[in-house]
Each structure stands twice: as C-alpha cells, then as structure tokens.
Design a protein around this motif. Sequence first.
Motif, PDB file in Angstrom:
ATOM      1  N   THR A   6       0.832  -1.200   0.000  1.00 12.00           N
ATOM      2  CA  THR A   6       0.000   0.000   0.000  1.00 12.00           C
ATOM      3  C   THR A   6       0.869   1.253   0.000  1.00 12.00           C
ATOM      4  O   THR A   6       2.022   1.231   0.443  1.00 12.00           O
ATOM      5  CB  THR A   6      -0.940   0.052   1.227  1.00 12.00           C
ATOM      6  OG1 THR A   6      -0.156   0.140   2.429  1.00 12.00           O
ATOM      7  CG2 THR A   6      -1.838  -1.161   1.281  1.00 12.00           C
ATOM      8  N   SER A   8       0.244   5.877  -0.021  1.00 13.24           N
ATOM      9  CA  SER A   8      -0.730   6.960   0.041  1.00 13.24           C
ATOM     10  C   SER A   8      -0.030   8.308  -0.036  1.00 13.24           C
ATOM     11  O   SER A   8       1.182   8.411   0.194  1.00 13.24           O
ATOM     12  CB  SER A   8      -1.557   6.880   1.328  1.00 13.24           C
ATOM     13  OG  SER A   8      -0.734   7.084   2.465  1.00 13.24           O
ATOM     14  N   THR A  10      -1.018  12.826   0.501  1.00 11.00           N
ATOM     15  CA  THR A  10      -1.943  13.937   0.694  1.00 11.00           C
ATOM     16  C   THR A  10      -1.552  15.114  -0.201  1.00 11.00           C
ATOM     17  O   THR A  10      -2.132  16.194  -0.089  1.00 11.00           O
ATOM     18  CB  THR A  10      -1.945  14.400   2.168  1.00 11.00           C
ATOM     19  OG1 THR A  10      -0.607  14.755   2.549  1.00 11.00           O
ATOM     20  CG2 THR A  10      -2.458  13.305   3.086  1.00 11.00           C
ATOM     21  N   ILE A  22       4.109   8.322  -3.691  1.00  9.76           N
ATOM     22  CA  ILE A  22       3.482   7.014  -3.912  1.00  9.76           C
ATOM     23  C   ILE A  22       4.507   5.984  -4.358  1.00  9.76           C
ATOM     24  O   ILE A  22       4.628   4.893  -3.780  1.00  9.76           O
ATOM     25  CB  ILE A  22       2.358   7.128  -4.963  1.00  9.76           C
ATOM     26  CG1 ILE A  22       1.188   7.944  -4.420  1.00  9.76           C
ATOM     27  CG2 ILE A  22       1.883   5.740  -5.395  1.00  9.76           C
ATOM     28  CD1 ILE A  22       0.373   7.255  -3.358  1.00  9.76           C
ATOM     29  N   SER A  41      -9.599   7.537  -3.788  1.00  8.35           N
ATOM     30  CA  SER A  41      -9.109   8.903  -3.863  1.00  8.35           C
ATOM     31  C   SER A  41     -10.230   9.900  -3.654  1.00  8.35           C
ATOM     32  O   SER A  41     -11.371   9.654  -4.052  1.00  8.35           O
ATOM     33  CB  SER A  41      -8.478   9.134  -5.246  1.00  8.35           C
ATOM     34  OG  SER A  41      -8.134  10.497  -5.433  1.00  8.35           O
ATOM     35  N   SER A  70     -10.350   7.978   3.380  1.00  7.91           N
ATOM     36  CA  SER A  70      -9.676   6.697   3.187  1.00  7.91           C
ATOM     37  C   SER A  70      -8.547   6.550   4.200  1.00  7.91           C
ATOM     38  O   SER A  70      -8.157   7.505   4.870  1.00  7.91           O
ATOM     39  CB  SER A  70      -9.133   6.582   1.763  1.00  7.91           C
ATOM     40  OG  SER A  70      -8.246   7.647   1.469  1.00  7.91           O
ATOM     41  N   SER A  72      -4.788   3.986   5.066  1.00  6.35           N
ATOM     42  CA  SER A  72      -3.841   2.899   4.826  1.00  6.35           C
ATOM     43  C   SER A  72      -2.552   3.232   5.566  1.00  6.35           C
ATOM     44  O   SER A  72      -2.287   4.395   5.881  1.00  6.35           O
ATOM     45  CB  SER A  72      -3.549   2.722   3.326  1.00  6.35           C
ATOM     46  OG  SER A  72      -2.832   3.823   2.818  1.00  6.35           O
ATOM     47  N   SER A  76      -4.971   8.262   8.082  1.00  8.01           N
ATOM     48  CA  SER A  76      -6.313   8.346   7.522  1.00  8.01           C
ATOM     49  C   SER A  76      -6.725   9.804   7.361  1.00  8.01           C
ATOM     50  O   SER A  76      -6.128  10.701   7.957  1.00  8.01           O
ATOM     51  CB  SER A  76      -7.317   7.621   8.436  1.00  8.01           C
ATOM     52  OG  SER A  76      -7.392   8.273   9.705  1.00  8.01           O
ATOM     53  N   ARG A  80      -7.010  12.474   0.719  1.00 11.40           N
ATOM     54  CA  ARG A  80      -5.971  11.476   0.549  1.00 11.40           C
ATOM     55  C   ARG A  80      -6.187  10.697  -0.737  1.00 11.40           C
ATOM     56  O   ARG A  80      -7.305  10.576  -1.243  1.00 11.40           O
ATOM     57  CB  ARG A  80      -5.971  10.471   1.711  1.00 11.40           C
ATOM     58  CG  ARG A  80      -5.705  11.054   3.070  1.00 11.40           C
ATOM     59  CD  ARG A  80      -5.846   9.993   4.158  1.00 11.40           C
ATOM     60  NE  ARG A  80      -4.924   8.881   3.946  1.00 11.40           N
ATOM     61  CZ  ARG A  80      -3.642   8.911   4.270  1.00 11.40           C
ATOM     62  NH1 ARG A  80      -3.124   9.998   4.807  1.00 11.40           N
ATOM     63  NH2 ARG A  80      -2.874   7.885   4.066  1.00 11.40           N
ATOM     64  N   CYS A  82      -5.121   6.774  -1.797  1.00 11.66           N
ATOM     65  CA  CYS A  82      -4.557   5.521  -1.297  1.00 11.66           C
ATOM     66  C   CYS A  82      -4.532   4.489  -2.420  1.00 11.66           C
ATOM     67  O   CYS A  82      -5.511   4.341  -3.163  1.00 11.66           O
ATOM     68  CB  CYS A  82      -5.376   4.969  -0.130  1.00 11.66           C
ATOM     69  SG  CYS A  82      -5.331   5.961   1.371  1.00 11.66           S
ATOM     70  N   MET A 352      -6.136  -1.429   3.291  1.00 19.16           N
ATOM     71  CA  MET A 352      -6.577  -0.147   2.755  1.00 19.16           C
ATOM     72  C   MET A 352      -8.091  -0.076   2.904  1.00 19.16           C
ATOM     73  O   MET A 352      -8.787  -1.085   2.727  1.00 19.16           O
ATOM     74  CB  MET A 352      -6.195   0.012   1.289  1.00 19.16           C
ATOM     75  CG  MET A 352      -6.522   1.398   0.714  1.00 19.16           C
ATOM     76  SD  MET A 352      -5.900   1.645  -0.972  1.00 19.16           S
ATOM     77  CE  MET A 352      -7.084   0.680  -1.923  1.00 19.16           C
TER      78      MET A 352
END
Length: 384
Positions: A6, A8, A10, A22, A41, A70, A72, A76, A80, A82, A352
Amino acid sequence: MIKMQTASTTEIDDIDDALGEILGQLDLDGLGRSSAGILFSCYEFIETGVVGALCERLPFDVIGMTTIASASGGDSGMYRLCLAVLTSDVVSFEASVTPPLSVDNYDGEIRAAYRRAREKLPGTPSFIISFFPFSEEISGADIMKSFNGTCGDVPIWGSVASGMDMTYEHCRTLWSAGVDRTVLAMLLIHGPIEPEFIVTSIPGRNIRDSSAIITESEGCVIKKVNGMRFDKYLESVGFVVRNIRDSTTVPLMISYGDGAKPVAVGIYYIRDDGSALCGGETPQDSVLVLGRIDRDGVIETARESMELAMAYGKKNGMLLLPCVTRYIMLAPRHEEEMQLILEAVAGKIPYMMGYSGGEVCPMRGADGKYHNHYHNYTFSACVF
C-alpha cells in the motif's frame, strides 16, 4: 498467494511530488508475474491530474473509486489518495471496464466487459473486485443482480463510488485509462486464493423485535407492508417521515430467504403515493424489520468486523469498505471508525479502506456457500 503493498499521499497540487511519494513507498521491482492496483481517492486528485498521471506510470491495470475518506499504512483522512498493489506469481488478474451505462444497455455491457476479461484468464475467477457507478437511473441492486447473473455466482466484493458530500456530484469510477461517472470497473482474480468476506450492519439492540411482511413490491420499491401502504405502516409503528434525512437513518433489515443473515437496506425517499424507493432489492413476501443507526452502533459493528477479520489469521492483505453514512453519523468525530481500524490492524497485515456509496459483499447462506448481496449501512471487508 497474493501479496499486497500500500501507498498513500496527501499531495494534491504537485503531480511530481505526489508520484514521488506514492512510488517511493512501493517495491515495483519486486512485483510478481501478474499485478493490479486498487485506488481510493478524493475527487480533487482527479482535478489536479494526479490520478491520471499515477495510472499512466504504473506498469499494471488499476481500478478504483472516489471516496469521502480513506486510510492505509497507519494514517487516515479526507484529502488522501490511497493505492493497494496486489501481486502474485500464481494468481492472475484481469481488469475490464464497461462503456457508460444506461437503463437500456447496462445488462449487456456488464456481460460484455466480464466476457472480455474472462477470456484472458485460464479459468473461472476465484472472486471479483468491482466498483459500480453512482447512478440516479440504475440502482446498485439492479447492477448487482445483472453482474451476479453474468458471472454465475462467483463472489463479488466492492462498492458504489462515493464522494465528498451528499449531492453525489463528484462520485467517479476510476481505471487506468480514465475517470467517469457512469462506468463499472471490474478486476477478475483467478488462482489459488480463498478470500474471506466480513459484513456487519446494525447491532441487535438497534433492531426492533417485531417483524413485518412485504406484501407488494417492485424491484427496489416497497409498496405495501402487512397490506398497508408503506408510509402508513411506518406511522403504525410510531415512525413519521418528515424529510429525506429522517428516512436515511432508518435501515430496513430484510431477510431474502437464502439462509444468510438479514441485509441492511436504506430508504432513499418516500414517494407521494406512500411507496419507498430503497437501496436494495425488496422482494415480495420477504421479512422486514426496522433498525436504527447511531454512533454507538457504528463503532460496535466496526469493532465486531475487525475482530472477525483478524481472527481468520490471514496475513497477505485486507480491503475495507464501510458505508459513507457511517462516516457522516460519527460527526463531529468523523475519524473514529478509521482510528479503530488502524488500532486493530497495528501493523499485522497490509490494509486499505475507503468509504462506500453502497456495499457489495457476499454472505454465507444456509448451504455454507457465499451468495452475492448488495448492502447499505454496513461495514464490509475482504481479507486474504
């Protein structure tokens, strides 16, 4: 066996920074023979081009949806993006997307999209992950019924797209080549994998003791209960609908007669003729019980779901889709359910989660087999 990674971010505004975050969290060099991505997303990542740029950079198919919030990897929130990457040397993934769906074409287009992906697999899928469009024309229950008939009861897990507010204006389905309000995306998964599905809805103390029979209905519309117009039935048990918000907090627990637990179905609105348009199928002669959703019930069922999911002892991955109504009902402590998930997982399994506009999750029937159902208000999870 499937392994899951996973990542994520911001970072909404800067595409290069977002992709750097990412991709820096992923081991793309360690991918197996077949891989696929699941993306949750908020809508703003679409507007700034981050979603499109990310899908273009990834060396595998991606499907997903917009969501109000979301989580992960121990974090949270609302704003976000993810990504979950599923990869394996022995399991195969094939994604497919329908054209824009309408009342006239949805059944045929779902069948065609499924067939395109199925033909590329060595056999019948073990299970399917899918994201439905939020549609004012076609109910999630009707899409579910069509899809289930198409795939011959292969377990389907997924969601209707959700958005940042209750207008549903920004609900989108996502896939590698684009974004749209009206398409359905599916990921067929074939191979030696036995996922477990968890769904909890309303705690027993929030369900009334007395049941009733749906005596007249059509699809997702309840016309009469115990021989009375639906609105009159509600009045007879002490519930008067004054506005739309009243009805959205009254789950209907419906037993479909297949031996599975009752399914939570939402009332979308009460029509002038007293009938109710609902979020799931309401078959004539099925048993109906009124429920109630509140903060304590949301937390209680989230905790129950996580205990069940963790008890399976699986370590490869977990995907979670609670209903968006649960997030709204937790105001002003919106993140309480997500925080509970983070604490329950505690680094034990990659996971996730995103909030759902309608939950697609199989339930075990009296025959011990999974049967596909469309839900409202529920906490849905898939663990493998």
